[in-house]
Design an enzyme around this catalytic site. Sequence first.
Site, short mmCIF file in Angstrom:
data_model
loop_
_atom_site.label_atom_id
_atom_site.label_comp_id
_atom_site.label_asym_id
_atom_site.label_seq_id
_atom_site.Cartn_x
_atom_site.Cartn_y
_atom_site.Cartn_z
N ASP A 449 0.83 -1.21 0.00
CA ASP A 449 0.00 0.00 0.00
C ASP A 449 0.86 1.26 0.00
O ASP A 449 2.07 1.21 0.26
CB ASP A 449 -0.91 -0.03 1.24
CG ASP A 449 -2.27 0.59 0.98
OD1 ASP A 449 -2.37 1.46 0.10
OD2 ASP A 449 -3.23 0.22 1.68
N ASP A 514 -10.78 1.85 -3.58
CA ASP A 514 -11.27 1.46 -2.26
C ASP A 514 -12.78 1.32 -2.24
O ASP A 514 -13.34 0.84 -1.27
CB ASP A 514 -10.84 2.48 -1.20
CG ASP A 514 -9.50 2.11 -0.59
OD1 ASP A 514 -8.98 1.03 -0.90
OD2 ASP A 514 -8.97 2.92 0.21
C1 GLA Z 1 -5.82 1.72 2.07
C2 GLA Z 1 -6.20 0.57 1.18
C3 GLA Z 1 -7.25 -0.26 1.86
C4 GLA Z 1 -6.71 -0.77 3.16
C5 GLA Z 1 -6.26 0.40 4.03
C6 GLA Z 1 -5.55 -0.07 5.28
O1 GLA Z 1 -6.86 2.62 2.22
O2 GLA Z 1 -6.65 1.05 -0.06
O3 GLA Z 1 -7.65 -1.33 1.03
O4 GLA Z 1 -5.65 -1.65 2.93
O5 GLA Z 1 -5.37 1.25 3.32
O6 GLA Z 1 -5.12 0.99 6.05
#
Ligand code: GLA
Length: 713
Positions: A449, A514
């Site tokens: 990430d 997301d």
């Molecule tokens: C980001 C990612 C999510 C999740 C969060 C965790 O927003 O896109 O899918 O992994 O971080 O903090």
Amino acid sequence: MTAHEHVRFDAGEMTVIIACEAGAPPRFIYWGARISSSTTADMIRDLSIRQGAHGNEDDNIHPSLSLEPGLGFMGPSGISAHRDGKDWGSRFTVDQVEKSAHAVTIYASDPRTKIDMEYRIGCNPDTGLLSFTTQLTNRGDTPLSIDAMATICAPLPQHMGDIIGFTGRWGYEFQRQRLSRFSGAYLRENKRGRSSHDSFPGIILCADNAREQSGEAYGMHLAWAGNHRIRVDSISDGRCFASMGALFFPGEIKIAPGAAYESPPILAGYTASGLSALSQQFHSYVRDDILRPAVKQRPRPVHYNSWEAVYFNHDTAQLMAMADKAAAIGVERFVLDDGWFGSRRNDSLGLGDWTVSAEVYPDGLKPLIDHVTGLGMEMGIWFEPEMANPNSDIVRAHPEWVLGIEGIDQISFRKQVALDIARPEVSQYLFDHIDAILKEYDIGYIKWDMNRDISHPGGAGGYARSHAHVQALYALMARIRAAHPALEIESCASGGGRCDMGILAHTDRIWASDTNDAIDRQAVQRGASYFLPLNIIGAHVGPRKCHVTGRTLSIEMRTATAIMGHMGAEMNLLTEPQSDIAVLKKGIALYKRHRDLLHSGDHVRLDTADYLNAFGVVAGDKSEALFSVAYLKSHVATLPPPLQFAGLDAGAVYHLRLIWPHGWKAAVTPSIAERLNLADGTAFTGEALMKAGLQLPLSLPETVLLFHLARQD
Ligand code: GLA
């Protein structure tokens, strides 16, 4: 070796001819619809000659690949480089050309400014997709600053009247914006330190009548996971130039004597057969030239991701129970998201401390991982290596590792800061910790990430480090992969903030957004499909009530939307309605039945009214296809229009079946689905389906129908 007069590639639907006369700047003289061998490059070159005009230079200037200032060309510039304000006026002329069957390197230089340019151009022999990389070498004896450099500048035909660019935001990436070209510059500059949610580095120029199955179009993509500049210049005489390159902060790129700067690649396609055909060229490139064979050959496993199920509230017993449920519905890979390490009990703590939390996992991760693998699933885990919370052991120990401009801190952004991973000790720390976890545990997958923009990318000595950050990221990923060759990595950046073919050279999947809202996902995934193939687009079935939009959508719609990608589930399997979980299980089985087709076939988007989203995947030999039709919102027409399929074999007879949702009933019955007995299937020729089209049944909004077509041999 002597200079060639020109290089020419004829492949796929296109021909490209680049003049490379010794002593003259290299330049495109043709890039467009394929021409036969009886048309010589000389004829095309003669046709490319322009003439002087009143009020202009006496002899028209031919634009070169870099549109460098020494040409005297009054249009856009492709390069801005200098030595303390001198040596800025280069004019690069060809010295040598090295050509093989599908590639050419053009060596050009300017002895006055002491700069060498190396233009490396590749052509895919099947699709005609071109790749361009440009290397600049400083032959002077003082450093050379590069303020801007496009990988190349491509002149495009003036009848490419429309620009399709990409915008978006967190939770709603890949939104297309189609506009008519206008006099002046269409300019997108991305300074976020990642390829961004709001400016995907791809652009399409097309005829204003181009549609999904017809019309001319050019597509360009910059394979670079960092800052970029995209330009389309329409100059006053009507000519059009498209260019892309990495974007630099002041002083960021300073080339020492003898050293070189290599641009990120541009991938560029041409078609006369519409936007879907253009996309297919990029899809083939990702599937055949970027993905590692082992990953490509393995069916894409169904994911389960813990994020929207438990967020930071990790509890081994609950996760094990979730794993039981996941395995029972057919999940193949269980990904433990954020929250397993250090003091990371919420998003303000512990990021950067990459050791398993003894508080949450007193016996380490082994019991959970043994449980997951014992159920026949593979284990995956979340990292966000480039970042840390200020409230973490690592930042307390090494405040100097944090990027920032002297005297100005990074702005607050998800309560975290970006580290200067271009410092060798930072990369070493990250490698050691990731490597240790991978060595200790049976983990086959990392979700990597990157949850903030890099607002103040200053590093050691006060210099800008955004470009170096991306290079260090690539190097770190390559090192981890080399140490763990079977490991797969997903690129996530708060969803789709880092989805490009630069990062894909080091990763295996992207997390497109997301949002798990299936309506929004239809738009996100359609937008992503202009450049990216379905087999790398992560798509999850989220909770009944979407956490991002608050919208409640049926499990049938959510499942169908995730099937048309690399499928996963991301919800609390213990608390979501069990009736939904039962439907999801059927959807997972359906995905498994069709994933080979979905992940290898030709992606065909259909033109429809905007309340629908219709697309499909047709097997390479046209023996089979799966089409998805989403009814997104209400419409004024009493009935939707007939759906004209595309990409089928016109002469073949197909058995057409409505395969999802199971037992679906139209809004008014008996519907066309019953009249035509689509549940069992009915035979139609490809021609009938493509020319006459299927009358779509009347449906409530927020429904997705999946149609399967099997050729009857
Ligand atoms: C980001 C990612 C999510 C999740 C969060 C965790 O927003 O896109 O899918 O992994 O971080 O903090």
